[in-house]
Write an enzyme that holds these catalytic residues in place. Structure first.
Site, short mmCIF file in Angstrom:
data_model
loop_
_atom_site.label_atom_id
_atom_site.label_comp_id
_atom_site.label_asym_id
_atom_site.label_seq_id
_atom_site.Cartn_x
_atom_site.Cartn_y
_atom_site.Cartn_z
CG ASP A 9 -9.46 2.62 0.10
OD1 ASP A 9 -8.92 2.00 -0.30
OD2 ASP A 9 -8.54 3.88 0.02
CG ASP A 20 -2.23 0.46 1.07
OD1 ASP A 20 -2.30 1.73 0.45
OD2 ASP A 20 -3.13 -0.11 2.23
C1 DGJ Z 1 -5.80 1.36 2.20
C2 DGJ Z 1 -6.06 0.73 1.06
O1 DGJ Z 1 -6.62 0.62 0.15
C3 DGJ Z 1 -7.45 -0.17 2.29
O2 DGJ Z 1 -7.40 -0.97 1.17
C4 DGJ Z 1 -6.56 -0.16 2.91
O3 DGJ Z 1 -5.92 -1.47 2.87
C5 DGJ Z 1 -6.16 0.70 4.03
N1 DGJ Z 1 -5.15 1.55 3.74
C6 DGJ Z 1 -5.32 0.55 5.38
O4 DGJ Z 1 -5.07 1.11 5.79
#
Ligand code: DGJ
Length: 734
Positions: free
Chosen positions: A554, A484
């Site tokens: 997200d 991430d």
């Molecule tokens: C952003 C990601 O896109 C989410 O799926 C998740 O992993 C969060 N970060 C966790 O902080």
């Protein structure tokens, strides 16, 4: 040596790259100016008789060495323009020399033709598995007065409508030079009325890759990122098209930049309505010093041509990106169905809670559990521990090993989340190395999500992270990693660089990330790697080289996902798009959509779940069980079949797309209707890409149709009741 895909006509001084689908022609004009002649549908033989007309145009001066009034670099379509020498359009490169001058005048110098495709060191790229898949033309330009050389690489794939381009600068002078701008490619198109529109993929966090189509008007237009990553806000892809180009007809040229940092796609419609297109690293906040003898290689652009509309262009990208950009053990392997705990628990979990979710997942047939953010350092909220990639013992009492063993005993795979490029001030890493951040000394850097960016351009920083990650990956049985990145770059300043080299910081960061990704993904080939940047902030062809899939957004709302996935499909394959079913009301939009619709939309990508399975009703469990078992039957088709967009959710209340295998015997079609109405229209969908002669059976109803019926008569979409409804049709040849 010429080959059957690249020829050089010595008399007319024309290079011709060609295969059965496309041709690319470039010509050495008078005074060795390299002229762009053509990119488009295949031309079997070029007779050499089309050359750019000469015409005197006021205030468009002439070529040094040739005072002919009608010959000007200000109007001539060129392969790679110069700066400061009578071409007033946006230049492909700006190179500053020690005397302060940024003038150069590039002329043809030499060429080479090679089998296969050369490796671009340290960069992601498309590749060949055997040299007979592609041929490469390298044309060298040289400044008229200085020993500055630019090698331009053109690779043509023999069986694809693809040409890749990049350039390499070679400083053979005895002085340092600074590259202030260095585009990877230029495409100068004459005013023939063909390419009058551009399609781009702008967006935002939770709103990625929305399709935007606009007329190309006079002046300069740029599609760019300045955020240090390819970005949610403007994806690193554009397509040129005609106003008549549709999904199924008309010309389109796709330009997909294989780079994850700041990019710039510049378009200029000039004084006589000709179009210049440049793609490259964004010159904003960029400059690169080249000492004598040094070279600089730009990232690559993948150019695709289609004369059958956007679907055909996308299909060419889908095949190339999954077959010759993606790498690793999962490259063409079916991807497991995931349960991810993020939207289920956020930071608030214990081993006990996770085990209950895993138990349910195993019962439902889900194949992998992914432990998301919050397992390391002492992380309970998003303001600590980034950089501390060791387990949080007080939270996971049985440890990561205990959890991995538990998951494996259930017959599932185990995955883990990391955010390797970041640091929290409240971390052991920061206490030990407060200087590892990107920041200017004595200036407080800007926080974002309470975290800061590590200077990945520095080797010791990368090594620290690599060591920590390797230790974990070697000691715990991990099948999947989610990588991430949850903020954009600011305070771009590197303590490792001197004051003259600060312009290199953001590109060095990207090169550092690529190096780290390369080490880890090649060492742990059998791990499934998934890219992520707060959803799809770094969904680009560069990342795909290291990680064959990426978290698309997200935003898990089924309605918004229809658009996000539809837009993403323009440039990226379905096997790269992960899509999860989450709880309702949706966390991001508050919308309540049926579980069936959420499943149908997520099944149109790499399916996963991201909700608390222990809170499901019996009906919900049986629906998920059904989805999981349906997906397993069609997974190969969805992930690796040909994907065809049928109806755009950007244009109407209906979204529809389909998947068909190469043999055209297995077909899956999705239809979604967003809002209901008191007097609904009887929408019809016309399938595409089938064999007209084949008889297909609807697997659910048993009804049969011939391919030509499905494609020409079409079918009525169901008389849905209520908002946010969808249906998946499965047809099989009988
Ligand atoms: C952003 C990601 O896109 C989410 O799926 C998740 O992993 C969060 N970060 C966790 O902080």
């Amino acid at each position: 040596m010429e080959d059957s895909y690249i020829s050089f006509d010595r008399e007319n001084k024309v290079f011709h790259l060609h295969n059965k689908k496309i041709s690319y022609l470039l010509k050495i004009e008078d005074n060795n100016v390299l002229n762009h002649l053509y990119f488009g549908k295949a031309i079997k033989h070029y007779s050499g008789n089309k050359s750019y007309p000469r015409r005197y145009r006021g205030f468009s001066g002439n070529v040094p060495g040739n005072p002919e009034r009608g010959y000007s670099k200000d109007t001539l379509p060129q392969e790679y323009s110069s700066h400061g020498s009578m071409d007033y359009r946006i230049p492909a490169s700006i190179i500053r020399r020690e005397n302060g001058s940024n003038i150069h005048d590039l002329r043809y110098f030499d060429y080479k033709i090679e089998p296969g495709k050369p490796n671009l060191k340290g960069l992601p790229q498309s590749y060949v598995e055997a040299d007979d898949e592609a041929s490469t033309l390298i044309v060298t330009l040289k400044d008229r007065f200085q020993e500055i050389y630019i090698d331009m690489y053109y690779t043509i794939y023999h069986d694809r409508a693809v040409i890749t381009r990049s350039v390499k600068v070679n400083n053979k002078t005895d002085q340092a030079i600074a590259l202030e701008k260095i585009a990877s490619m230029q495409l100068d198109l004459t005013n023939n009325g063909v390419y009058d529109q551009v399609v781009s993929l702008p967006g935002a966090h939770m709103h990625e890759r929305q399709i935007n189509r606009e007329d190309i008007n006079s002046g300069i237009r740029s599609f760019q990122s300045r955020r240090g990553e390819s970005s949610h806000q403007m994806n690193s892809f554009i397509a040129l098209a005609n106003h008549d180009t549709s999904e199924f007809a008309g010309p389109a040229i796709g330009l997909n930049f294989v780079y994850s940092g700041n990019h710039d796609f510049e378009l200029e419609k000039d004084q006589i309505d000709q179009l210049r297109v440049l793609v490259g690293i964004n010159p904003y906040n960029f400059s690169w010093n080249l000492d004598p003898g040094e070279t600089f290689q730009t990232p690559e652009v993948i150019m695709v041509y289609s004369d059958n509309g956007f679907n055909d262009m996308s299909n060419t990208y889908h095949h190339l990106l999954r077959e010759r950009v993606a790498r690793g053990g999962y490259k063409l392997k079916q991807r497991p169905i995931v349960i991810n705990n993020w939207e289920a628990t956020f930071f608030d979990f214990t081993d006990e809670k996770i085990e209950k979710i895993v138990d349910e997942a195993a019962n439902l047939g889900i194949e992998m559990f992914v432990l998301d953010d919050g397992w390391f350092g002492h992380r309970n909220t998003d303001n600590s521990s980034l950089g501390d990639w060791f387990e949080y013992k007080h939270k996971l009492l049985k440890g990561l090993k205990g959890m991995s063993d538990y998951v494996h005993q259930k017959g599932m795979k185990f995955g883990l989340w990391f955010e390797p490029e970041m640091i929290s001030v409240d971390s052991k890493l920061y206490r030990e190395h407060p200087d590892y951040l990107m920041q200017e000394p004595n200036r407080e850097p800007s926080p974002s999500r309470d975290q800061f960016v590590l200077d990945m351009g520095r080797q010791e920083v990368r090594q620290n992270v690599e060591k920590q990650m390797t230790k974990l990956l070697d000691s715990v049985d991990i099948d999947y990693v989610k990588w991430d990145m949850n903020r954009n770059m600011s305070d771009v300043y590197s303590l490792a660089l001197n004051k003259h080299n600060q312009g290199e910081a953001s590109h060095r960061y990207i090169l550092g990330v690529y190096e780290l990704m390369d080490h880890l993904t090649t060492k742990y080939k059998n791990i499934l790697w998934e890219g992520c940047s707060g959803g799809g902030g770094r969904f680009d062809a560069g990342l795909l080289y290291y990680m064959p899939q990426s978290w698309t957004s997200d935003n898990t709302d089924a309605v918004e996902r229809m658009k996000i996935q539809y837009g993403t499909s323009l440039a990226y394959p379905i096997s790269s798009m992960t899509a999860h079913v989450s709880a309702v009301p949706n966390q991001q939009t508050g919308r309540v959509t049926p579980l069936k619709t959420r499943g149908d939309v997520a099944m149109s990508g790499v399916l996963g779940y991201e909700l608390d399975l222990t809170k499901l009703t019996a009906d919900e469990k049986s629906e998920i069980k059904r989805q999981v078992s349906q997906y397993k039957k069609v997974r190969q088709l969805v992930q690796y079949g040909d994907y065809i967009r049928l109806k755009s959710p950007f244009e109407s209340n209906i979204a529809s797309w389909m998947f068909v295998n190469t043999e055209k015997t297995d077909v899956l079609m999705f239809v979604g209707r967003i809002l209901s109405s008191g007097q609904p229209v009887f929408h019809e969908i016309f399938l595409k890409g089938l064999n007209p002669e084949y008889q297909y059976q609807d697997v659910d109803t048993g009804k049969t149709y011939y391919g030509d019926e499905l494609m020409n008569l079409g079918i009525y979409i169901p008389d849905f009741n209520g908002d946010f409804q969808s249906k998946i049709y499965h047809f099989k040849k009988i």
